[in-house]
Design an enzyme around this catalytic site. Structure first.
Site, mmCIF file in Angstrom:
data_model
loop_
_atom_site.group_PDB
_atom_site.id
_atom_site.type_symbol
_atom_site.label_atom_id
_atom_site.label_comp_id
_atom_site.label_asym_id
_atom_site.label_seq_id
_atom_site.Cartn_x
_atom_site.Cartn_y
_atom_site.Cartn_z
ATOM 1 N N LYS A 121 -60.529 23.105 -21.454
ATOM 2 C CA LYS A 121 -60.030 23.172 -20.078
ATOM 3 C C LYS A 121 -60.851 22.283 -19.158
ATOM 4 C CE LYS A 121 -61.310 26.078 -17.038
ATOM 5 N NZ LYS A 121 -61.677 27.282 -16.263
ATOM 6 N N ASP A 140 -55.939 27.314 -17.028
ATOM 7 C CA ASP A 140 -56.856 28.335 -16.531
ATOM 8 C C ASP A 140 -56.089 29.635 -16.370
ATOM 9 O OD1 ASP A 140 -55.295 28.040 -14.304
ATOM 10 O OD2 ASP A 140 -56.912 27.408 -12.969
#
Length: 213
Positions: A121, A140
């Site tokens: 991420k 996320d």
């Protein structure tokens, strides 16, 4: 409506709502963005933005951070939570950036995710926002929640969600897809109390009114 049609419509509507989305984190270069994103884990962007000015002023860039005392960095980032692990990772990442990459934050997924504290991420966020490179799509908590609620994925696994989203949206838009879903998740599609009656996606949402993360 097929999943692809829904994805296309979601992107169009969120583009109208957020025509020029940007990261909520304050940063000036790839190093600062990477550090801020590491600090943002289990912490609000607002809190991170209060911490990073003093942090970046005291240790300017990876060269300075590589020489930092971890205990001092811990105190500087303490309010972001999990501060010991974050400080250790930030100093470790700085040392590796200096030792392996000549002081420049790398530009590939493989090299970024080899740095301490940098998972996929964070790497996606750095690549997309700092370098304009879309190797993947950052997932996320907001992106995960909205993707499931809107029927863009049937999974709760972030790796699978990322692959599902990458199939639905054109590669050049992956960074903006992340920004728009994050913003909409904060403004409207809250984890506990989604504002379904005020949502411009309600008519195409398969889980309207269902409060689930």
């Amino acid at each position: 409506m097929t999943t692809q049609e829904r994805a296309t419509e979601i992107f169009a509507r969120l583009t109208r709502r957020y025509p020029a989305p940007q990261s909520a984190l304050d940063w000036t270069d790839a190093w600062e963005l990477m550090v801020a994103t590491i600090l943002a884990a289990q912490c609000t962007d607002e809190r991170v933005n209060k911490v990073t000015p003093a942090l970046f002023s005291r240790w300017r860039g990876p060269a300075a951070m590589a020489q930092a005392d971890v205990a001092e960095v811990e105190q500087a980032v303490r309010s972001t939570g999990f501060f010991r692990n974050k400080a250790k990772n930030i100093v470790g990442a700085a040392q590796m950036v200096m030792r392996v990459h000549g002081g420049e934050v790398p530009r590939t997924m493989v090299e970024l995710t080899a740095l301490p504290g940098v998972a996929r991420k964070t790497a996606n966020i750095v690549l997309s926002n700092a370098y304009g490179i879309n190797e993947g799509l950052a997932v996320d908590t907001h992106v995960k929640r909205l993707s499931f609620r809107m029927g863009l994925t049937a999974s709760q696994n972030v790796a699978i969600i990322e692959k599902d989203l990458m199939k639905l949206f054109p590669r050049p838009t992956w960074g903006d897809v992340n920004h728009r879903l994050v913003l909409f998740g904060r403004d409207v599609c809250d984890s506990r109390r989604p504002l379904c009656t005020q949502c411009e996606l309600a008519d195409i949402c398969p889980r309207q009114g269902v409060e689930t993360a």
